[in-house]
Design an enzyme around this catalytic site. Structure first.
Site, PDB file in Angstrom:
ATOM      1  N   ASP A 230     -32.564   2.139 -28.378  1.00  0.00           N
ATOM      2  CA  ASP A 230     -31.574   2.027 -29.446  1.00  0.00           C
ATOM      3  C   ASP A 230     -31.207   3.398 -29.995  1.00  0.00           C
ATOM      4  O   ASP A 230     -32.032   4.321 -30.009  1.00  0.00           O
ATOM      5  CB  ASP A 230     -32.116   1.168 -30.587  1.00  0.00           C
ATOM      6  CG  ASP A 230     -31.800  -0.300 -30.399  1.00  0.00           C
ATOM      7  OD1 ASP A 230     -30.940  -0.611 -29.565  1.00  0.00           O
ATOM      8  OD2 ASP A 230     -32.417  -1.132 -31.093  1.00  0.00           O
TER       9      ASP A 230
ATOM     10  N   ARG B 186     -25.105   0.199 -23.935  1.00  0.00           N
ATOM     11  CA  ARG B 186     -24.593  -0.778 -24.895  1.00  0.00           C
ATOM     12  C   ARG B 186     -23.676  -0.064 -25.875  1.00  0.00           C
ATOM     13  O   ARG B 186     -24.086   0.910 -26.513  1.00  0.00           O
ATOM     14  CB  ARG B 186     -25.743  -1.453 -25.649  1.00  0.00           C
ATOM     15  CG  ARG B 186     -25.254  -2.530 -26.619  1.00  0.00           C
ATOM     16  CD  ARG B 186     -26.382  -3.426 -27.094  1.00  0.00           C
ATOM     17  NE  ARG B 186     -27.140  -2.869 -28.183  1.00  0.00           N
ATOM     18  CZ  ARG B 186     -28.454  -2.720 -28.193  1.00  0.00           C
ATOM     19  NH1 ARG B 186     -29.163  -3.039 -27.130  1.00  0.00           N
ATOM     20  NH2 ARG B 186     -29.070  -2.228 -29.242  1.00  0.00           N
TER      21      ARG B 186
ATOM     22  N   GLU C  55     -22.502  -4.895 -43.149  1.00  0.00           N
ATOM     23  CA  GLU C  55     -21.447  -4.834 -42.129  1.00  0.00           C
ATOM     24  C   GLU C  55     -20.141  -5.462 -42.600  1.00  0.00           C
ATOM     25  O   GLU C  55     -19.057  -4.982 -42.276  1.00  0.00           O
ATOM     26  CB  GLU C  55     -21.918  -5.528 -40.847  1.00  0.00           C
ATOM     27  CG  GLU C  55     -22.813  -4.657 -40.006  1.00  0.00           C
ATOM     28  CD  GLU C  55     -23.237  -5.353 -38.726  1.00  0.00           C
ATOM     29  OE1 GLU C  55     -23.658  -4.640 -37.806  1.00  0.00           O
ATOM     30  OE2 GLU C  55     -23.162  -6.594 -38.641  1.00  0.00           O
TER      31      GLU C  55
END
Length: 310
Positions: free
Chosen positions: A135, A187, A295
């Site tokens: 990540d 990703r 978000e």
């Protein structure tokens, strides 16, 4: 700009110790919409439920801001246990890790502890034909993460280790191009950390446009691409792009977050697209939960409604 201000306001409030304490006491029933439980068993069960719908899982043991080398190594041991549990359950292990959680930046016998622990984790995943995604964290860790990613791809192969690029960072297009020689599995995400305008686009429209560029360029380069978004406009654009360029459905996958747009996940899988859901689990869920609320106001409204009902 409004999106950036909203995110900053939510994350600033979330950092207050009294808010975290209250959330941990009162909000688990809300957080479990976004988090696949606190145990390995609950996470494995969540993956199995997804697989019954033709959807794959991406497991992530939550744990941020781990400070001591011993705890970092213990965390890496727990990730290895997760990989073993997934394999035992008949699941091909696919796990995301934050290198900071396993010791990135901490020296051990002259080598970065994060790199040492990542090697152990990836070796175990490779043993079972699995995959580890490194990540991406905030902008201060991008250089070292990409450097270590390059090292690990060289040792284990791009079929067993990938990483993440964030479209809100100005630098990401250049970073993507610099990795092409690895044929990397990446990703693509928009980014959920609070970043200054000196390094990141403050406006959502720019973030979205840069996201499209990243995805389209990575696909055109012939690299496996993980399109991690719930934005249906972008998803439709990707569908049109791959069709126009003769790119097969085996060259990419759509990735989404656990608990968000389950209807869309199932729809895409039914259309024959590869779909994978990011399944975070563990006791250290608060920071992840806070970023999900930050978000979009829709997520914040969900929390407020839940508190009023509770």
């Amino acid at each position: 700009m409004i999106d950036q201000l909203y995110r900053k306001a939510v994350l600033t409030v979330a950092e207050r110790p009294q808010v975290e304490q209250l959330a941990r006491q009162k909000m688990w029933n809300l957080a479990e919409r976004f988090v696949a439980g606190e145990s390995i068993e609950s996470a494995i069960q969540a993956v199995q439920a997804l697989e019954r719908d033709g959807i794959a899982g991406n497991l992530d043991l939550l744990g941020e801001f781990i400070d001591s080398p011993a705890k970092c190594t213990e965390f890496a041991d727990d990730v290895i246990k997760l990989i073993e549990a997934a394999h035992a359950a008949g699941i091909k292990p696919y796990v995301s890790i934050k290198l900071s959680s396993v010791g990135q930046g901490k020296d051990e016998n002259g080598e970065d502890l994060g790199l040492t622990n990542a090697r152990r984790i990836i070796a175990k995943a490779k043993e079972y034909g699995g995959f580890i995604c490194l990540d991406m964290e905030d902008h201060t860790r991008v250089d070292v993460t990409l450097e270590q990613f390059r090292t690990l791809v060289g040792e284990f192969g791009a079929e067993h280790v990938g990483t993440v690029l964030q479209s809100y960072l100005y630098r990401s297009l250049g970073d993507r191009a610099s990795l092409d020689d690895l044929r990397p599995n990446i990703r693509m995400v928009k980014g959920a950390y609070l970043e200054p305008a000196t390094v990141a686009y403050p406006d959502k429209a720019d973030v979205d446009q840069n996201y499209r560029r990243l995805v389209f360029q990575h696909l055109k380069a012939g690299n496996y691409t993980n399109v991690a978004t719930h934005d249906e406009r972008i998803i439709d654009d990707v569908k049109r792009f791959v069709l126009a360029h003769g790119i097969g459905k085996d060259a990419f996958e759509f990735q989404m977050l656990y608990g968000i747009r389950r209807d869309l996940q199932k729809q895409l899988a039914a259309e024959g697209y590869r779909v994978r859901v990011y399944l975070p689990y563990g006791r250290d869920w608060y920071a992840y939960f806070s970023r999900r609320i930050a978000e979009t106001p829709r997520n914040a409204a969900f929390v407020v409604q839940g508190m009023l009902k509770g």
